[in-house]
Enzyme design. Sequence first.
Site, short mmCIF file in Angstrom:
data_model
loop_
_atom_site.label_atom_id
_atom_site.label_comp_id
_atom_site.label_asym_id
_atom_site.label_seq_id
_atom_site.Cartn_x
_atom_site.Cartn_y
_atom_site.Cartn_z
N GLU A 1 66.06 118.40 12.43
CA GLU A 1 65.93 117.39 11.38
C GLU A 1 65.62 116.03 11.99
OE1 GLU A 1 68.33 115.20 7.72
OE2 GLU A 1 69.23 116.93 8.71
N LYS B 1 84.18 131.04 6.22
CA LYS B 1 82.74 130.96 5.98
C LYS B 1 82.36 130.99 4.50
CE LYS B 1 82.06 133.07 10.47
NZ LYS B 1 81.61 134.23 11.27
N ASP C 1 80.61 128.74 16.12
CA ASP C 1 80.12 129.68 15.11
C ASP C 1 79.44 128.87 14.01
OD1 ASP C 1 79.75 131.51 13.02
OD2 ASP C 1 81.55 132.65 13.56
N HIS D 1 62.94 106.82 7.28
CA HIS D 1 62.29 108.12 7.48
C HIS D 1 60.78 107.93 7.61
CE1 HIS D 1 65.39 111.25 7.02
NE2 HIS D 1 66.07 110.31 6.38
#
Length: 402
Positions: free
Chosen positions: A98, A227, A302, A397
Amino acid sequence: MNAADLAERVREGDLRLHELESHADPETAAAARRRVVANEAGTSLDSVGESHLAAADTESTIENLVGTVEIPIGVAGPVPVAGGEREAEHYLPLATTEGALVASVNRGCSVIRAAGGADARVTKRAMTRAPVFRVDGVVEAEAVVGWVRDHETDLASAAESTTSHGELVDLTPYAVGDSVFLRFGYDTKDAMGMNMATIATREACDVVESETPAELVALSGNLCTDKKPAAINAVEGRGRSVVADVAIPNEVVEERLHATPEAVAELNTRKNLVGSAKAGSLGFNAQAANVVAAAFLATGQDAAQVVEGSNAITTVAAREDELYASVSLASLEVGTVGGGTKLPTQAEALSLLGVRGGGSPPGSNADALAEVIAAGALAGELSLLGALASRHLSSAHADLGR
């Protein structure tokens, strides 16, 4: 047997993809597997196959290896963090695709640095596993819950017999009709500890089944919760609960964020608190997931546990002569030993932070990692809030070509 011959045997049906390591070294097996899948897909996996990572180094972290995917890694900082275990300046490694993310966090780090640094503390350590048991009804459920509460020491002894490091620190029963859930929480020291918690809980479940009418249905009953977005993690925490905060002089806010403290505080209330509440969000923050995900990828955590790790609340208050800002991450699941932390590039990122391997005392390295990630998340929050308050988000940006 070479890669071409192995690939031919797979195509002829003599071997399966997952059997290749039984007939060749890991590098040759991976090369043969690339040949098979690339040929069937009519494409090339040449770039995937180009890696300095030895196939043998990945055996405990991946199956059916074909190669690696490279993710650019940058550093933000240095950011001074006064943590519960150590006080130091850190460069925070962030792996991401990103554009503008590292620049944003880096700007937030400069704000924190100009303010004299951030404080950070791990407030709770408890990796959880919550099995579900079947009972006949509420009467049996009450009896099982009562037995568990009276025998926590016995269950702790059983669970801790499976590990030299893990320690049972919390056990909470929940009855739902003819189901009983037991939410075990462990201090897993420097390991993220999911496997440790699972193995330990299995041993404790054997005791529950032998001493009560409860029958184990599943070792994970989703009350853990792993998760998946879950309010219980936001309230009770999972892994490490960690808070980072900073007091920024008003002149630093205006010089570095190009906004007034009052504007930043109002924006946080309307966006992160009110807006998130209206959306029914479990996270009351601007972009905590960005930093958590990038830090997880860089340090071998993870990645799926970003779901819980970004479960964070950002608070901001304009005081008389300073802006107070904090980020509280309720369920940051990190470790510095085991899993992906053993891979060479991830191990280097942990070394950059000074937290590679087991700490002294045990748990101190993973605590320090959690505190630095929290400080990085705070930097990201400050930068994005400043960009929004000054209406510079879109132009930033655009300037960076993202």
